[in-house]
Scaffold this motif. Structure first.
Motif, short mmCIF file in Angstrom:
data_model
loop_
_atom_site.label_atom_id
_atom_site.label_comp_id
_atom_site.label_asym_id
_atom_site.label_seq_id
_atom_site.Cartn_x
_atom_site.Cartn_y
_atom_site.Cartn_z
N PRO A 31 12.33 7.61 8.72
CA PRO A 31 11.26 7.76 9.70
C PRO A 31 11.80 8.36 11.00
N PRO A 32 11.03 9.21 11.65
CA PRO A 32 11.50 9.86 12.89
C PRO A 32 11.35 8.96 14.13
N PHE A 33 11.03 7.71 13.96
CA PHE A 33 10.86 6.78 15.08
C PHE A 33 11.21 5.39 14.59
N LYS A 34 11.43 4.49 15.54
CA LYS A 34 11.73 3.10 15.20
C LYS A 34 10.82 2.21 16.03
N PRO A 35 9.90 1.49 15.39
CA PRO A 35 9.01 0.62 16.16
C PRO A 35 9.77 -0.57 16.74
N ALA A 91 -6.89 5.04 -12.49
CA ALA A 91 -7.57 3.78 -12.83
C ALA A 91 -6.69 2.89 -13.70
N ASP A 92 -6.59 1.64 -13.31
CA ASP A 92 -5.85 0.59 -14.01
C ASP A 92 -4.34 0.80 -14.07
N ARG A 93 -3.85 1.93 -13.59
CA ARG A 93 -2.41 2.17 -13.63
C ARG A 93 -1.83 2.28 -12.22
N PHE A 94 -2.50 3.01 -11.36
CA PHE A 94 -2.13 3.06 -9.95
C PHE A 94 -3.42 3.06 -9.17
N ASP A 95 -3.94 1.86 -8.99
CA ASP A 95 -5.23 1.70 -8.31
C ASP A 95 -5.04 0.84 -7.06
N CYS A 96 -6.11 0.27 -6.56
CA CYS A 96 -6.09 -0.36 -5.24
C CYS A 96 -5.01 -1.42 -5.06
N ASP A 97 -4.77 -2.25 -6.06
CA ASP A 97 -3.76 -3.29 -5.88
C ASP A 97 -2.36 -2.69 -5.78
N LYS A 98 -2.10 -1.62 -6.51
CA LYS A 98 -0.78 -0.98 -6.42
C LYS A 98 -0.60 -0.29 -5.07
N TYR A 99 -1.67 0.32 -4.54
CA TYR A 99 -1.59 0.91 -3.20
C TYR A 99 -1.22 -0.17 -2.18
N ALA A 100 -1.91 -1.32 -2.25
CA ALA A 100 -1.68 -2.40 -1.29
C ALA A 100 -0.26 -2.96 -1.41
N LEU A 101 0.21 -3.15 -2.62
CA LEU A 101 1.57 -3.65 -2.83
C LEU A 101 2.61 -2.64 -2.35
N LEU A 102 2.38 -1.37 -2.64
CA LEU A 102 3.34 -0.34 -2.24
C LEU A 102 3.39 -0.21 -0.72
N PHE A 103 2.24 -0.21 -0.06
CA PHE A 103 2.24 -0.11 1.40
C PHE A 103 3.02 -1.27 2.00
N LYS A 104 2.78 -2.47 1.51
CA LYS A 104 3.49 -3.64 2.02
C LYS A 104 4.99 -3.49 1.84
N ALA A 105 5.40 -3.06 0.66
CA ALA A 105 6.83 -2.90 0.37
C ALA A 105 7.46 -1.81 1.23
N ARG A 106 6.76 -0.72 1.43
CA ARG A 106 7.30 0.39 2.22
C ARG A 106 7.44 0.00 3.69
N MET A 107 6.52 -0.79 4.22
CA MET A 107 6.64 -1.23 5.61
C MET A 107 7.89 -2.10 5.79
N GLN A 109 10.56 -2.04 3.75
CA GLN A 109 11.73 -1.22 3.44
C GLN A 109 12.12 -0.31 4.60
N PHE A 110 11.18 0.41 5.15
CA PHE A 110 11.51 1.42 6.14
C PHE A 110 11.49 0.94 7.59
N PHE A 111 10.72 -0.12 7.87
CA PHE A 111 10.57 -0.54 9.26
C PHE A 111 10.97 -1.99 9.51
N GLY A 112 11.27 -2.76 8.45
CA GLY A 112 11.61 -4.16 8.63
C GLY A 112 10.43 -5.01 9.05
N VAL A 113 9.22 -4.55 8.74
CA VAL A 113 7.98 -5.23 9.12
C VAL A 113 7.39 -5.85 7.85
N ASN A 114 7.19 -7.17 7.87
CA ASN A 114 6.64 -7.83 6.68
C ASN A 114 5.35 -8.60 6.97
#
Length: 170
Positions: A31-35, A91-107, A109-114
């Motif tokens: 990331p080009p910034f650090k919160p 559908a059923d493979r990469f849908d809303c729950d996977k988006y939510a889990l991935l966003f949480k994990a990426r935050m 991973q990259f920003f130390g925000v949980n």
């Protein structure tokens, strides 16, 4: 005619070349910034959860004892930088729950925000995130499929019912 088997040194050399390529990709994916990250505790999170409609404690599945968050302006930059919303819906493979889990994990991973909850909203048939900005008194809905932040009072109650649901704070 069959090819001769590759020698172990040749295989290791190819693996090292791939590792160098991956390392270069990772360097360019910083990331080009650090919160400014703020540590909060269970009571701080609990105070905000109590402001949700129909709140019941048994719906909360906390898995950490400390959470880390940032100001809302930093959340905006983190979400804008994140690419989760650009991934194709399947559908059923990469849908809303996977988006939510991935966003949480990426935050984390990259920003130390949980301080991101994954919301499994069974009445709405939808999953999304709740974020807990350091400078707000209530959580916000975050829709990881389109990068939208939504105030609880202004939510579309068809997609974000906040009724029969579970919150997972990992």
């Amino acid at each position: 005619m069959s090819r001769p088997a590759a020698s172990l040194p040749d295989i290791l050399s190819k693996i090292q070349a791939v590792e160098v390529k991956i390392a270069n990709i990772k360097k360019n994916y910083v990331p080009p910034f650090k919160p400014k990250v703020v540590e909060v505790d269970t009571d701080w999170i609990a105070q905000r959860l109590q402001k949700l409609p129909n709140w019941q404690w048994w719906r909360w599945l906390p898995l950490d004892g400390k959470w880390y968050t940032a100001k809302l302006s930093d959340w905006g930059m983190m979400a804008h930088w994140d690419v989760t919303n650009y991934l194709p819906y399947v559908a059923d493979r990469f849908d809303c729950d996977k988006y939510a889990l991935l966003f949480k994990a990426r935050m984390a991973q990259f920003f130390g925000v949980n301080a991101v909850a994954v919301v499994l909203d069974y009445d709405a048939g939808h999953a999304y995130n709740l974020i807990f900005p350091a400078d707000t008194d209530e959580p916000l809905i975050y829709e990881p499929q389109n990068d939208k932040f939504i105030q609880i009072a202004k939510r579309d109650k068809h997609f974000y019912m906040l009724g029969n649901l579970y919150f997972v704070l990992i």
